[in-house]
Design a protein around this motif. Structure first.
Motif, mmCIF file in Angstrom:
data_model
loop_
_atom_site.group_PDB
_atom_site.id
_atom_site.type_symbol
_atom_site.label_atom_id
_atom_site.label_comp_id
_atom_site.label_asym_id
_atom_site.label_seq_id
_atom_site.Cartn_x
_atom_site.Cartn_y
_atom_site.Cartn_z
ATOM 1 N N LEU A 213 49.319 52.727 26.518
ATOM 2 C CA LEU A 213 48.487 51.548 26.783
ATOM 3 C C LEU A 213 47.606 51.236 25.576
ATOM 4 O O LEU A 213 47.386 50.067 25.232
ATOM 5 N N TYR A 214 47.097 52.282 24.950
ATOM 6 C CA TYR A 214 46.287 52.116 23.739
ATOM 7 C C TYR A 214 47.105 51.434 22.635
ATOM 8 O O TYR A 214 46.662 50.451 22.029
ATOM 9 N N LEU A 215 48.313 51.931 22.379
ATOM 10 C CA LEU A 215 49.164 51.360 21.328
ATOM 11 C C LEU A 215 49.569 49.928 21.663
ATOM 12 O O LEU A 215 49.595 49.057 20.781
ATOM 13 N N ALA A 216 49.884 49.670 22.944
ATOM 14 C CA ALA A 216 50.295 48.324 23.348
ATOM 15 C C ALA A 216 49.138 47.338 23.237
ATOM 16 O O ALA A 216 49.318 46.189 22.816
ATOM 17 N N ALA A 217 47.942 47.779 23.617
ATOM 18 C CA ALA A 217 46.773 46.905 23.512
ATOM 19 C C ALA A 217 46.466 46.577 22.056
ATOM 20 O O ALA A 217 46.151 45.421 21.717
ATOM 21 N N ILE A 218 46.572 47.574 21.184
ATOM 22 C CA ILE A 218 46.351 47.336 19.760
ATOM 23 C C ILE A 218 47.391 46.363 19.211
ATOM 24 O O ILE A 218 47.076 45.485 18.386
ATOM 25 N N LYS A 219 48.627 46.512 19.661
ATOM 26 C CA LYS A 219 49.691 45.603 19.220
ATOM 27 C C LYS A 219 49.354 44.162 19.579
ATOM 28 O O LYS A 219 49.464 43.255 18.752
ATOM 29 N N ARG A 220 48.898 43.944 20.816
ATOM 30 C CA ARG A 220 48.516 42.590 21.233
ATOM 31 C C ARG A 220 47.304 42.105 20.428
ATOM 32 O O ARG A 220 47.211 40.927 20.069
ATOM 33 N N ARG A 221 46.368 42.994 20.163
ATOM 34 C CA ARG A 221 45.183 42.611 19.388
ATOM 35 C C ARG A 221 45.581 42.100 18.017
ATOM 36 O O ARG A 221 45.090 41.062 17.555
ATOM 37 N N GLN A 222 46.472 42.817 17.347
ATOM 38 C CA GLN A 222 46.874 42.432 16.005
ATOM 39 C C GLN A 222 47.726 41.171 16.008
ATOM 40 O O GLN A 222 47.665 40.374 15.073
ATOM 41 N N GLU A 223 48.517 41.000 17.034
ATOM 42 C CA GLU A 223 49.275 39.742 17.151
ATOM 43 C C GLU A 223 48.326 38.557 17.287
ATOM 44 O O GLU A 223 48.553 37.493 16.708
ATOM 45 N N LEU A 224 47.261 38.751 18.048
ATOM 46 C CA LEU A 224 46.268 37.692 18.209
ATOM 47 C C LEU A 224 45.565 37.382 16.892
ATOM 48 O O LEU A 224 45.401 36.212 16.514
ATOM 49 N N TYR A 238 44.958 36.093 26.494
ATOM 50 C CA TYR A 238 44.182 37.211 25.972
ATOM 51 C C TYR A 238 43.139 36.729 24.966
ATOM 52 O O TYR A 238 43.233 35.626 24.427
ATOM 53 N N SER A 239 42.180 37.602 24.708
ATOM 54 C CA SER A 239 41.243 37.414 23.599
ATOM 55 C C SER A 239 41.115 38.753 22.883
ATOM 56 O O SER A 239 41.419 39.807 23.455
ATOM 57 N N VAL A 240 40.668 38.719 21.634
ATOM 58 C CA VAL A 240 40.531 39.953 20.858
ATOM 59 C C VAL A 240 39.541 40.898 21.526
ATOM 60 O O VAL A 240 39.780 42.115 21.614
ATOM 61 N N SER A 241 38.429 40.369 22.032
ATOM 62 C CA SER A 241 37.422 41.229 22.663
ATOM 63 C C SER A 241 37.972 41.891 23.926
ATOM 64 O O SER A 241 37.669 43.056 24.216
ATOM 65 N N LEU A 242 38.803 41.172 24.668
ATOM 66 C CA LEU A 242 39.376 41.736 25.893
ATOM 67 C C LEU A 242 40.322 42.890 25.581
ATOM 68 O O LEU A 242 40.202 43.978 26.164
ATOM 69 N N VAL A 243 41.265 42.682 24.657
ATOM 70 C CA VAL A 243 42.219 43.754 24.354
ATOM 71 C C VAL A 243 41.530 44.903 23.608
ATOM 72 O O VAL A 243 41.993 46.045 23.680
ATOM 73 N N ASP A 244 40.427 44.616 22.926
ATOM 74 C CA ASP A 244 39.631 45.706 22.335
ATOM 75 C C ASP A 244 39.107 46.634 23.420
ATOM 76 O O ASP A 244 39.131 47.866 23.272
ATOM 77 N N ARG A 245 38.636 46.057 24.509
ATOM 78 C CA ARG A 245 38.127 46.878 25.615
ATOM 79 C C ARG A 245 39.266 47.659 26.269
ATOM 80 O O ARG A 245 39.090 48.826 26.647
ATOM 81 N N TYR A 246 40.425 47.006 26.406
ATOM 82 C CA TYR A 246 41.592 47.720 26.934
ATOM 83 C C TYR A 246 41.919 48.929 26.055
ATOM 84 O O TYR A 246 42.189 50.028 26.543
ATOM 85 N N ALA A 247 41.917 48.712 24.742
ATOM 86 C CA ALA A 247 42.268 49.783 23.804
ATOM 87 C C ALA A 247 41.258 50.915 23.870
ATOM 88 O O ALA A 247 41.624 52.102 23.856
ATOM 89 N N GLU A 248 39.975 50.576 23.946
ATOM 90 C CA GLU A 248 38.928 51.607 23.993
ATOM 91 C C GLU A 248 39.042 52.452 25.260
ATOM 92 O O GLU A 248 38.939 53.684 25.214
ATOM 93 N N MET A 249 39.267 51.788 26.398
ATOM 94 C CA MET A 249 39.413 52.536 27.651
ATOM 95 C C MET A 249 40.641 53.444 27.607
ATOM 96 O O MET A 249 40.595 54.596 28.050
ATOM 97 N N SER A 250 41.725 52.925 27.078
ATOM 98 C CA SER A 250 42.974 53.693 27.030
ATOM 99 C C SER A 250 42.854 54.881 26.088
ATOM 100 O O SER A 250 43.332 55.985 26.401
ATOM 101 N N ALA A 251 42.238 54.676 24.928
ATOM 102 C CA ALA A 251 42.065 55.775 23.976
ATOM 103 C C ALA A 251 41.180 56.870 24.572
ATOM 104 O O ALA A 251 41.469 58.068 24.430
ATOM 105 N N THR A 252 40.104 56.461 25.240
ATOM 106 C CA THR A 252 39.219 57.441 25.886
ATOM 107 C C THR A 252 39.975 58.224 26.952
ATOM 108 O O THR A 252 39.857 59.451 27.051
#
Length: 326
Positions: A213-224, A238-252
């Protein structure tokens, strides 16, 4: 008599006209074929077919080997052979999925500034007919896989059905698209466990899910950030701030569940926790400072520190889980 001669002359003229028209068509066809061959020589087409299978992405199938490592059976030739067969079949299945996806998205890819040059079908390097033949070959290998490893193929079939749904429907659904990608990684780990006939640890499954989920969220962030909302239809939601939060939660979650798995099931692997933590930090640095991460595999191949971290993690796992002698 004169009428018969006139009719014969007219017929001869018509036949000559048809023959001449066909000769012109044949010449035109050979000209077009020659242009295609000259613009795409056989070697270029062969390389295009290989690229269409995306062998660089096969590194993702390394997740299949996770149960082999954590079970401590990596010194047994039979278990290694079973795991490698599962990896091979997953490589074929993932390539078939990529070919199908590119065939479906070819017109959209031709409008994309980057994919129109990097995707063989969109760039015109590989014809649709050649892609169909390649897909048939890949599917025929998977049919053989049913005889070699039927239990593993059941999971791979689920993976392929999931990706077909992703190609045609799910990749347009926000949040669902990210989870679909992540579930594909969990299925890889599950296939590795089935290949060895060992139970899949729930800790390992949830850790894999969070990491994916972390890798997928980062992928969407960079595409954006790199292509904007025009890159994919789902990016409009999506928005960059939204997928950033997804990535942070997933990494944690990935770090937390991996640590709990290690301390509860494999305490000898506690030395690998700092490596996992560094890997997460370094990957985020590659994304934020070096503008990478749209392709996790490219980020891994292009950043030596990230690649070294993975190598050290594998080495540390092997050292810690090496069977004791005597």
């Amino acid at each position: 008599m004169f009428a018969a001669v006139a009719i014969n002359a007219k017929m001869a003229y018509l036949i000559a006209s048809v023959v001449e028209a066909n000769i012109l068509r044949i010449r035109r066809g050979y000209t077009i074929l020659g242009n295609i061959i000259r613009s795409n020589p056989p070697l270029t087409q062969a390389l295009g077919l290989i690229k269409l299978m995306r062998p660089k992405q096969w590194v993702k199938n390394g997740f299949v080997l996770a149960p082999l490592v954590f079970s401590g059976k990596f010194l047994l030739s039979a278990t290694v052979a079973h795991s490698l067969l599962a990896v091979l079949l997953f490589c074929v299945a993932s390539s078939a999925t990529y070919v199908m996806n590119d065939m479906h998205d070819v017109e959209r890819d031709r409008q994309h500034p980057r994919k129109s040059k990097t995707r063989p079908l969109a760039a015109g390097v590989v014809s649709m007919a050649a892609a169909v033949v390649l897909l048939a070959i890949l599917y025929s290998i998977l049919v053989w896989g049913w005889f070699a490893a039927p239990k593993v193929m059941m999971i791979i079939s689920g993976y392929m059905l999931l990706n077909l749904a992703y190609t045609f429907v799910l990749k347009h659904q926000p949040v669902v698209d990210i989870f679909t990608i992540a579930i594909g990684f969990v299925l890889r780990v599950y296939a590795g466990a089935v290949a060895l006939d060992v139970p899949l640890s729930t800790w390992m499954a949830i850790t894999t899910l969070c990491l994916a989920l972390y890798l997928a969220a980062i992928k969407r962030r960079q595409e954006l950030s790199q292509s904007g909302k025009e890159g994919r239809k789902v990016l409009e939601k999506y928005s960059v701030s939204l997928v950033d939060r997804y990535a942070e939660m997933s990494a944690t979650g990935a770090l937390l569940f991996y640590s709990m798995f290690v301390m509860s099931a494999r305490p000898e692997l506690v030395i690998t926790i700092p490596l996992v933590l560094f890997g997460l930090f370094r990957y985020w640095f590659v994304v934020e400072a070096l503008d990478g991460g749209e392709s996790p595999t490219d980020a891994l191949y292009n950043d030596w520190q990230l690649l070294l971290t993975v190598v050290l993690w594998v080495a540390a796992c092997g050292w810690a889980l090496w069977p004791a002698q005597g």
